[in-house]
Design an enzyme around this catalytic site. Structure first.
Site, PDB file in Angstrom:
ATOM      1  N   GLU A 250      45.731  36.075  26.839  1.00  0.00           N
ATOM      2  CA  GLU A 250      44.756  36.481  25.813  1.00  0.00           C
ATOM      3  C   GLU A 250      45.282  37.684  25.050  1.00  0.00           C
ATOM      4  O   GLU A 250      46.030  38.487  25.602  1.00  0.00           O
ATOM      5  CB  GLU A 250      43.425  36.851  26.488  1.00  0.00           C
ATOM      6  CG  GLU A 250      42.751  35.645  27.114  1.00  0.00           C
ATOM      7  CD  GLU A 250      41.435  35.998  27.810  1.00  0.00           C
ATOM      8  OE1 GLU A 250      41.010  37.172  27.794  1.00  0.00           O
ATOM      9  OE2 GLU A 250      40.847  35.076  28.388  1.00  0.00           O
ATOM     10  N   LYS A 252      45.255  41.313  23.896  1.00  0.00           N
ATOM     11  CA  LYS A 252      44.678  42.514  24.486  1.00  0.00           C
ATOM     12  C   LYS A 252      44.281  43.432  23.332  1.00  0.00           C
ATOM     13  O   LYS A 252      45.118  44.092  22.723  1.00  0.00           O
ATOM     14  CB  LYS A 252      45.687  43.208  25.404  1.00  0.00           C
ATOM     15  CG  LYS A 252      45.094  44.405  26.108  1.00  0.00           C
ATOM     16  CD  LYS A 252      46.052  44.972  27.123  1.00  0.00           C
ATOM     17  CE  LYS A 252      45.372  45.976  28.029  1.00  0.00           C
ATOM     18  NZ  LYS A 252      44.576  46.969  27.355  1.00  0.00           N
TER      19      LYS A 252
HETATM   20  P1  ATP Z   1      41.983  49.538  33.367  1.00  0.00           P
HETATM   21  O1  ATP Z   1      40.804  48.884  32.737  1.00  0.00           O
HETATM   22  O2  ATP Z   1      42.949  48.574  33.930  1.00  0.00           O
HETATM   23  O3  ATP Z   1      41.661  50.712  34.215  1.00  0.00           O
HETATM   24  P2  ATP Z   1      42.299  50.835  30.980  1.00  0.00           P
HETATM   25  O4  ATP Z   1      40.848  50.984  30.823  1.00  0.00           O
HETATM   26  O5  ATP Z   1      43.154  52.029  30.801  1.00  0.00           O
HETATM   27  O6  ATP Z   1      42.770  50.181  32.283  1.00  0.00           O
HETATM   28  P3  ATP Z   1      43.959  49.020  29.791  1.00  0.00           P
HETATM   29  O7  ATP Z   1      45.062  49.505  30.625  1.00  0.00           O
HETATM   30  O8  ATP Z   1      44.138  49.167  28.348  1.00  0.00           O
HETATM   31  O9  ATP Z   1      42.626  49.726  30.006  1.00  0.00           O
HETATM   32  O10 ATP Z   1      43.651  47.488  30.226  1.00  0.00           O
HETATM   33  C1  ATP Z   1      42.478  46.851  30.556  1.00  0.00           C
HETATM   34  C2  ATP Z   1      41.444  46.836  29.455  1.00  0.00           C
HETATM   35  O11 ATP Z   1      41.873  46.054  28.349  1.00  0.00           O
HETATM   36  C3  ATP Z   1      40.134  46.194  29.813  1.00  0.00           C
HETATM   37  O12 ATP Z   1      39.333  47.029  30.593  1.00  0.00           O
HETATM   38  C4  ATP Z   1      39.533  45.886  28.450  1.00  0.00           C
HETATM   39  O13 ATP Z   1      38.853  47.019  27.983  1.00  0.00           O
HETATM   40  C5  ATP Z   1      40.744  45.700  27.560  1.00  0.00           C
HETATM   41  N1  ATP Z   1      40.920  44.330  27.037  1.00  0.00           N
HETATM   42  C6  ATP Z   1      41.303  44.015  25.783  1.00  0.00           C
HETATM   43  N2  ATP Z   1      41.413  42.705  25.630  1.00  0.00           N
HETATM   44  C7  ATP Z   1      41.088  42.127  26.793  1.00  0.00           C
HETATM   45  C8  ATP Z   1      41.039  40.773  27.246  1.00  0.00           C
HETATM   46  N3  ATP Z   1      41.334  39.754  26.465  1.00  0.00           N
HETATM   47  N4  ATP Z   1      40.670  40.569  28.530  1.00  0.00           N
HETATM   48  C9  ATP Z   1      40.367  41.600  29.350  1.00  0.00           C
HETATM   49  N5  ATP Z   1      40.418  42.883  28.976  1.00  0.00           N
HETATM   50  C10 ATP Z   1      40.769  43.157  27.714  1.00  0.00           C
END
Ligand code: ATP
Length: 595
Positions: A250, A252
Site C-alpha cells: 500500500e 504509505k
Molecule cells: P509507528 O506507527 O510504527 O510507531 P510512526 O507513527 O512513526 O511509526 P511510521 O513509521 O511513519 O509511523 O509508520 C506507520 C504509520 O504509517 C501508521 O501508523 C500510519 O499512520 C501511517 N500509514 C500511512 N499509510 C498507511 C497504510 N497504507 N497502512 C498503514 N499505515 C499507514
C-alpha cells in the site's frame, strides 16, 4: 475505600524506584481496593480522571490552586509563595500548611469516591462562575483532608502527580492481582486493553469474574482500539522473504493516522494514533464520513493527509500538523489546508467485527464499504509476489508524493492485531537510502543550557527510547542540531510545564542534563548510525553487557510527534533491531565515547 489509605499506597509507590517493588505495591493496592473503586483507582494512579480517549481535563491553574490553599489553610498568599519557593511543589506546601491548621475533629474522613466526585465536578465546571466552583470544591476537599491527602489532592489537580505508574506496570499488576501472573494471563489482559483502551473497565471486568470475563469486552463504536503497528525492513527482498505468500503493498501516506468511528446515528468520532478525540479538528471528515461509509456502524482506519484541491496532489505533512490541536478558526483553516482521508483498513463493517479476518477479506469489506468522496478515499493497494513488482509500486508511491510503502501480509493469519507491532505490516520508506534508515521518535527527558547564540535558553535535548518490558525510558542521544531558530527560542516555554527537579522515575542514563524533563514530548530525529555507548542506555545489555545504544550525529527533523505519547515513542528493542540491521550491512564500530 478511604482516601487516606490510597495516599498511603501512593507514598510507598513514590518512595521506590525499583520496578518490581512498585509492581508488588500495586498488586497489594489492587487487591485491597473494593471493586466499585477499582476503575477510579486505576485512573487516579495514572493522573487521569477517565480513559485518555475521553479527553477529560481538570483545568486547574496554579493561581487557582494557590487561592484554594490560602482559603483552606488560613495562610497568606505571601506565605504560600514563600513555601512553594522552598518546597518546589504546591502539594508539599499544602501538606505543611494543613499540618499547622487546627483541624475539625468532626470532619468525616474522605472516601476515594468523594474525592473523585470532587475532581469530576472541577473538570465539568465551565463558563461563567466556573473558577469559583473549582476553588470552592478544592477548599471543601482540603478542609476535610489530612496533610498527606492534601498533598495528593493538589498534585492531582495540577497534573503533577508523578508516581511513575504507567499502563505496562498496571497490566503486570492486574495479572498478578486477579489472575495467576502468568504470561498468558498478562497477554489476555493486554488484549482486552488493546480493544477497549480503558484500563479501568478492564480491571472492573477482571475483578468481577475471572480471565474469561474479559471475553465480554469487544469492539464498541465510540471507543478507540489501540492501533496495529508495523516493523521495518531494510530492503524489498527482505519484505518478500518474510511474506512468501505475496504482499499487499500500500502507499504509505505521510500524515496523521485517524481511526474513524461511524455510528448508525449520531456524530462520527475521530481518534488519533494516541487515541485522542480529534473530531473537532476535522469537521469536513466528520461531515463526509457518514456519506462515504455505506454500512453503519463501522470503524475504519486511514491516514489523513493535506491535499491540493486543484491538482489532487499530496502536500507536505507539516501542513496537516498545523490543523492538529487547533481550537479556533476551524472553518478558515479547513479551506486553507484541505485534507483527504485515505482509508486502509476496517475493523467493523455494518456492526460486525471483522478484525479477526485476514487482510484480503478486510480489504474486500473496505472496498464494499466505501463510496469514495473528495475527502474520503481508499488507500492505493496492489498485491505483488516479487521484488520487481514491489519496486514498481514503491516508485509509484514516491512519485505520487508518499513517503514509501506499507507491505502487509496476506497470509491466513493476517488479522488486525490491536496494539501490536509485528512483521504482519512492514514499513519501507524512501529515507532508508540514508545511512541510518529510519527516523527515531525520542522522548525528551532532559535539556542542556545553550551556549553562544543559544545562551539564556536551551541548546540541546536529552532523548530516550521507551522500554515497555521494563517500563522505563533509556537515553540514546543528546541532540542540538537540526533545530531552527524559532524552535530553539521556543524551547524554554514549551518545556516549562514538564520541568522537574529530580530525575524522572524510571529513566536510565549516565548523562546529567542541566534540567530534567518529565517524559511527555516526543521529537523525531535522524542520525548517521547507531553505536554502542557506555553513557546511553537504550537497549542496555542487549548487544553487549554494559553498553547501550547511542545515535551518532543526531539531528532533529523539526517534527514534534504530538500524535504520540511518550510510551509510543520508538522502543529500545526497535533501536536494537535497527542496530542489528545496520551491522548486517557494515562492520560494527567499537563503543564510542558518545555524549
Ligand atoms: P509507528 O506507527 O510504527 O510507531 P510512526 O507513527 O512513526 O511509526 P511510521 O513509521 O511513519 O509511523 O509508520 C506507520 C504509520 O504509517 C501508521 O501508523 C500510519 O499512520 C501511517 N500509514 C500511512 N499509510 C498507511 C497504510 N497504507 N497502512 C498503514 N499505515 C499507514
Amino acid at each position: 475505600m478511604r482516601f487516606a489509605d490510597l495516599v498511603a499506597w501512593y507514598d510507598r509507590i513514590e518512595a521506590t524506584s525499583k520496578r518490581l517493588e512498585m509492581r508488588s505495591i500495586l498488586v497489594e493496592l489492587l487487591r485491597a481496593t473494593p471493586s466499585k473503586d477499582l476503575p477510579i483507582v486505576l485512573y487516579l494512579s495514572q493522573g487521569m480522571l477517565r480513559p485518555e480517549y475521553e479527553g477529560v481535563e481538570l483545568g486547574v491553574a496554579d493561581s487557582l490552586a494557590r487561592k484554594a490553599v490560602v482559603q483552606a489553610t488560613g495562610a497568606s498568599a505571601a506565605e504560600v509563595t514563600a513555601s512553594v519557593r522552598a518546597s518546589g511543589d504546591l502539594g508539599t506546601t499544602a501538606a505543611t500548611l494543613l499540618e499547622k491548621r487546627p483541624r475539625l475533629d468532626t470532619a468525616a474522613p474522605l472516601e476515594v469516591e468523594e474525592v473523585y466526585a470532587g475532581f469530576t465536578s472541577i473538570a465539568r465546571a465551565s463558563g461563567e462562575g466556573s473558577q469559583e466552583v473549582k476553588v470552592r470544591t478544592l477548599v471543601d476537599l482540603l478542609n476535610r483532608a489530612t496533610p498527606a491527602e492534601g498533598k495528593y489532592v493538589l498534585r492531582f489537580v495540577l497534573g503533577t502527580l508523578r508516581l511513575g505508574v504507567r499502563e505496562m506496570s498496571l497490566l503486570d499488576a492486574l495479572g498478578v492481582a486477579f489472575a495467576d501472573g502468568s504470561k498468558e494471563a498478562r497477554s489476555r489482559i493486554e488484549a482486552a486493553y488493546n480493544l477497549s483502551s480503558d484500563l479501568g473497565h478492564v480491571a472492573a471486568t477482571l475483578a468481577s469474574g475471572s480471565l474469561d470475563a474479559l471475553s465480554s469486552i469487544g469492539l464498541e463504536v465510540g471507543r478507540p482500539v489501540r492501533p496495529m503497528l508495523a516493523e521495518r525492513a531494510t530492503n524489498l527482498a527482505e519484505i518478500l522473504e518474510r511474506m512468501p505468500e505475496g504482499a499487499a503493498i500500500e502507499y504509505k501516506y505521510d500524515g496523521l493516522r485517524v481511526q474513524a468511528h461511524i455510528p448508525s446515528e449520531g456524530a462520527v468520532k475521530l481518534f488519533s494514533r494516541r487515541l485522542e478525540n480529534i473530531s473537532a479538528q476535522f469537521p469536513e471528515l466528520v461531515a463526509d464520513l457518514p456519506r462515504a461509509i455505506r454500512h453503519k456502524p463501522a470503524i475504519v482506519e486511514g491516514e489523513c493527509v493535506p491535499i491540493d484541491p486543484e491538482t489532487d496532489e499530496i502536500r507536505p505533512f507539516q501542513e496537516v500538523s498545523r490543523r492538529r490541536g487547533r481550537k479556533y478558526d476551524l472553518d478558515k483553516i479547513q479551506d486553507e489546508i484541505p485534507v483527504c482521508l485515505f482509508l486502509f483498513d476496517t475493523l467493523m463493517a455494518g456492526g460486525t467485527s471483522v478484525m479477526d479476518r485476514p487482510l484480503p477479506d478486510r480489504r474486500k469489506e473496505l472496498v464494499t464499504l466505501v463510496r469514495p468522496t473528495d475527502r474520503v478515499r481508499l488507500a492505493q493497494q496492489k498485491v505483488v509476489h516479487d521484488v520487481e513488482g514491489a519496486q514498481t509500486w514503491f516508485d509509484a508511491a514516491i512519485a505520487d508524493g508518499c513517503e514509501g510503502i506499507m507491505a502487509k501480509s496476506i497470509a491466513a493469519g493476517s488479522s488486525y492485531r490491536a496494539g501490536a507491532r509485528g512483521f504482519w505490516w512492514i514499513k519501507y520508506k524512501r529515507d532508508y537510502t540514508h545511512t541510518l534508515g529510519d527516523t527515531i521518535d525520542g522522548v525528551v527527558v532532559g535539556a542542556f543550557y545553550g551556549r553562544g547564540r543559544r545562551a539564556g535558553g536551551y541548546g540541546a535535548l536529552l532523548l530516550a527510547t521507551y522500554n515497555p518490558e521494563e517500563d522505563r525510558y533509556e537515553s540514546f542521544c543528546k541532540v542540538g542540531g537540526g533545530f531552527d531558530d524559532a524552535t530553539v527560542a521556543g524551547l524554554p516555554a514549551k518545556l516549562k510545564s514538564k520541568e522537574v527537579a529530580e530525575r524522572p522515575k524510571g529513566l536510565l542514563t549516565e548523562l546529567e542534563p542541566d534540567q530534567w524533563i518529565e517524559p511527555h514530548f516526543v521529537l523525531e530525529v535522524r542520525g548517521a548510525e547507531l553505536t554502542l555507548s557506555p553513557i546511553h542506555r537504550a537497549g542496555v545489555g542487549k548487544i553487549r553487557p554494559d553498553a547501550g545504544l547511542a545515535l551518532r550525529f543526531p539531528r532533529s527533523t523539526g517534527k514534534w510527534r504530538d500524535d504520540k505519547g511518550p510510551t509510543e515513542a520508538t522502543t529500545s528493542d526497535e533501536l536494537v533491531t535497527m542496530y542489528r540491521a545496520q551491522v548486517k550491512q557494515a562492520p560494527a564500530r567499537p563503543a564510542a565515547p558518545e555524549s
